[in-house]
Design a protein around this motif. Structure first.
Motif, PDB file in Angstrom:
ATOM      1  N   THR A 126     -33.923  70.033 -59.145  1.00  0.00           N
ATOM      2  CA  THR A 126     -35.811  69.384 -59.190  1.00  0.00           C
ATOM      3  C   THR A 126     -35.168  69.182 -60.799  1.00  0.00           C
ATOM      4  OG1 THR A 126     -36.507  71.291 -57.648  1.00  0.00           O
ATOM      5  CG2 THR A 126     -37.805  70.873 -59.484  1.00  0.00           C
ATOM      6  N   MET A 127     -36.169  68.268 -61.087  1.00  0.00           N
ATOM      7  CA  MET A 127     -35.848  68.125 -62.306  1.00  0.00           C
ATOM      8  C   MET A 127     -37.628  68.236 -63.162  1.00  0.00           C
ATOM      9  SD  MET A 127     -34.228  63.708 -62.032  1.00  0.00           S
ATOM     10  CE  MET A 127     -32.648  64.147 -61.510  1.00  0.00           C
ATOM     11  N   ILE A 128     -37.376  68.519 -64.572  1.00  0.00           N
ATOM     12  CA  ILE A 128     -38.234  68.821 -65.522  1.00  0.00           C
ATOM     13  C   ILE A 128     -39.125  67.788 -66.546  1.00  0.00           C
ATOM     14  CG2 ILE A 128     -39.879  69.907 -66.789  1.00  0.00           C
ATOM     15  CD1 ILE A 128     -37.636  72.267 -65.879  1.00  0.00           C
ATOM     16  N   CYS A 129     -40.221  66.444 -65.933  1.00  0.00           N
ATOM     17  CA  CYS A 129     -40.558  65.912 -67.260  1.00  0.00           C
ATOM     18  C   CYS A 129     -40.640  66.218 -68.969  1.00  0.00           C
ATOM     19  CB  CYS A 129     -41.494  65.002 -66.764  1.00  0.00           C
ATOM     20  SG  CYS A 129     -42.385  64.124 -67.856  1.00  0.00           S
ATOM     21  N   PRO A 130     -39.674  65.656 -69.716  1.00  0.00           N
ATOM     22  CA  PRO A 130     -39.729  66.543 -70.717  1.00  0.00           C
ATOM     23  C   PRO A 130     -40.941  66.046 -71.678  1.00  0.00           C
ATOM     24  CG  PRO A 130     -38.098  64.048 -70.913  1.00  0.00           C
ATOM     25  CD  PRO A 130     -38.483  65.372 -69.475  1.00  0.00           C
ATOM     26  N   LYS A 131     -42.067  64.830 -70.964  1.00  0.00           N
ATOM     27  CA  LYS A 131     -42.831  64.945 -71.843  1.00  0.00           C
ATOM     28  C   LYS A 131     -44.548  65.570 -71.530  1.00  0.00           C
ATOM     29  CE  LYS A 131     -46.115  60.565 -73.257  1.00  0.00           C
ATOM     30  NZ  LYS A 131     -46.191  59.306 -72.953  1.00  0.00           N
ATOM     31  N   CYS A 132     -44.046  65.859 -70.334  1.00  0.00           N
ATOM     32  CA  CYS A 132     -45.543  66.497 -69.923  1.00  0.00           C
ATOM     33  C   CYS A 132     -45.535  67.746 -68.922  1.00  0.00           C
ATOM     34  CB  CYS A 132     -46.740  65.409 -68.496  1.00  0.00           C
ATOM     35  SG  CYS A 132     -45.728  65.422 -67.326  1.00  0.00           S
ATOM     36  N   GLY A 133     -43.700  67.675 -69.270  1.00  0.00           N
ATOM     37  CA  GLY A 133     -43.686  69.356 -67.668  1.00  0.00           C
ATOM     38  C   GLY A 133     -43.691  69.156 -66.574  1.00  0.00           C
ATOM     39  N   HIS A 134     -43.686  68.182 -66.163  1.00  0.00           N
ATOM     40  CA  HIS A 134     -44.276  68.397 -64.811  1.00  0.00           C
ATOM     41  C   HIS A 134     -42.920  68.342 -63.768  1.00  0.00           C
ATOM     42  CE1 HIS A 134     -46.122  66.930 -60.175  1.00  0.00           C
ATOM     43  NE2 HIS A 134     -45.145  65.764 -60.357  1.00  0.00           N
ATOM     44  N   TYR A 135     -43.043  69.330 -62.572  1.00  0.00           N
ATOM     45  CA  TYR A 135     -41.670  69.379 -62.211  1.00  0.00           C
ATOM     46  C   TYR A 135     -41.640  68.452 -60.906  1.00  0.00           C
ATOM     47  CZ  TYR A 135     -40.894  74.358 -64.490  1.00  0.00           C
ATOM     48  OH  TYR A 135     -40.807  74.900 -64.944  1.00  0.00           O
ATOM     49  N   TYR A 183     -43.225  58.171 -67.615  1.00  0.00           N
ATOM     50  CA  TYR A 183     -42.548  58.792 -68.638  1.00  0.00           C
ATOM     51  C   TYR A 183     -40.880  58.315 -67.656  1.00  0.00           C
ATOM     52  CZ  TYR A 183     -39.985  59.755 -72.483  1.00  0.00           C
ATOM     53  OH  TYR A 183     -38.701  60.250 -73.660  1.00  0.00           O
ATOM     54  N   VAL A 184     -40.001  57.444 -68.455  1.00  0.00           N
ATOM     55  CA  VAL A 184     -38.822  57.340 -68.644  1.00  0.00           C
ATOM     56  C   VAL A 184     -38.004  58.401 -69.031  1.00  0.00           C
ATOM     57  CG1 VAL A 184     -36.834  55.844 -67.813  1.00  0.00           C
ATOM     58  CG2 VAL A 184     -39.216  55.087 -67.576  1.00  0.00           C
ATOM     59  N   SER A 185     -36.698  58.804 -68.138  1.00  0.00           N
ATOM     60  CA  SER A 185     -35.772  59.919 -69.024  1.00  0.00           C
ATOM     61  C   SER A 185     -34.671  59.669 -68.558  1.00  0.00           C
ATOM     62  CB  SER A 185     -36.334  61.037 -69.358  1.00  0.00           C
ATOM     63  OG  SER A 185     -36.611  61.678 -67.981  1.00  0.00           O
ATOM     64  N   GLU A 186     -33.686  60.154 -68.937  1.00  0.00           N
ATOM     65  CA  GLU A 186     -32.355  59.310 -68.442  1.00  0.00           C
ATOM     66  C   GLU A 186     -32.262  61.401 -68.266  1.00  0.00           C
ATOM     67  OE1 GLU A 186     -29.299  58.343 -70.853  1.00  0.00           O
ATOM     68  OE2 GLU A 186     -30.347  56.006 -70.866  1.00  0.00           O
ATOM     69  N   GLN A 187     -31.361  61.051 -67.241  1.00  0.00           N
ATOM     70  CA  GLN A 187     -31.091  62.809 -66.687  1.00  0.00           C
ATOM     71  C   GLN A 187     -29.158  62.500 -66.026  1.00  0.00           C
ATOM     72  OE1 GLN A 187     -32.674  65.058 -65.906  1.00  0.00           O
ATOM     73  NE2 GLN A 187     -34.523  64.279 -66.856  1.00  0.00           N
ATOM     74  N   SER A 188     -28.727  62.943 -65.354  1.00  0.00           N
ATOM     75  CA  SER A 188     -27.198  62.870 -65.389  1.00  0.00           C
ATOM     76  C   SER A 188     -27.563  62.500 -64.069  1.00  0.00           C
ATOM     77  CB  SER A 188     -26.694  64.280 -65.212  1.00  0.00           C
ATOM     78  OG  SER A 188     -26.698  64.905 -63.974  1.00  0.00           O
ATOM     79  N   SER A 189     -26.147  61.875 -63.111  1.00  0.00           N
ATOM     80  CA  SER A 189     -26.052  61.266 -62.086  1.00  0.00           C
ATOM     81  C   SER A 189     -26.033  62.383 -60.928  1.00  0.00           C
ATOM     82  CB  SER A 189     -25.418  60.273 -61.969  1.00  0.00           C
ATOM     83  OG  SER A 189     -24.032  60.814 -62.303  1.00  0.00           O
ATOM     84  N   SER A 190     -25.907  63.897 -61.804  1.00  0.00           N
ATOM     85  CA  SER A 190     -24.923  64.616 -59.726  1.00  0.00           C
ATOM     86  C   SER A 190     -25.825  65.390 -59.689  1.00  0.00           C
ATOM     87  CB  SER A 190     -24.264  65.436 -61.112  1.00  0.00           C
ATOM     88  OG  SER A 190     -24.771  66.189 -62.240  1.00  0.00           O
ATOM     89  N   LYS A 191     -26.952  65.522 -60.978  1.00  0.00           N
ATOM     90  CA  LYS A 191     -28.735  65.982 -60.602  1.00  0.00           C
ATOM     91  C   LYS A 191     -29.362  65.727 -59.946  1.00  0.00           C
ATOM     92  CE  LYS A 191     -29.613  68.172 -64.507  1.00  0.00           C
ATOM     93  NZ  LYS A 191     -30.579  68.847 -65.781  1.00  0.00           N
ATOM     94  N   MET A 192     -28.691  63.909 -59.674  1.00  0.00           N
ATOM     95  CA  MET A 192     -29.477  62.931 -58.680  1.00  0.00           C
ATOM     96  C   MET A 192     -28.963  63.369 -57.237  1.00  0.00           C
ATOM     97  SD  MET A 192     -31.836  61.055 -60.228  1.00  0.00           S
ATOM     98  CE  MET A 192     -31.693  59.829 -59.331  1.00  0.00           C
ATOM     99  N   ARG A 193     -27.512  63.224 -56.968  1.00  0.00           N
ATOM    100  CA  ARG A 193     -27.411  63.224 -55.788  1.00  0.00           C
ATOM    101  C   ARG A 193     -26.998  64.799 -55.438  1.00  0.00           C
ATOM    102  NH1 ARG A 193     -23.238  61.102 -58.985  1.00  0.00           N
ATOM    103  NH2 ARG A 193     -21.551  63.314 -59.649  1.00  0.00           N
TER     104      ARG A 193
END
Length: 54
Positions: free
Chosen positions: A38-47, A24-34
């Motif tokens: 750890t991100m959470i998928c909004p569709k399946c909840g995967h960390y 699943y493709v979601s938009e996240q802030s670029s500061s989290k990427m830098r």
């Protein structure tokens, strides 16, 4: 506009991130990427972290 406002504008951009589990493709802030937060998928909840492989 001051130079600090311009820097805030560029740092507040969002990027598209693909979940390694469900693709699943979601938009996240670029500061989290830098910061490699750890991100959470909004569709399946995967960390996951942005740089991790399956």
């Amino acid at each position: 506009m001051s130079i600090f406002d311009a820097l805030k504008m560029f740092s507040a951009t969002s990027v598209k991130v693909t979940c390694p589990k469900c693709a699943y493709v979601s938009e996240q802030s670029s500061s989290k990427m830098r910061k490699n937060i750890t991100m959470i998928c909004p569709k399946c909840g995967h960390y996951f972290r942005p740089g991790e492989e399956k």
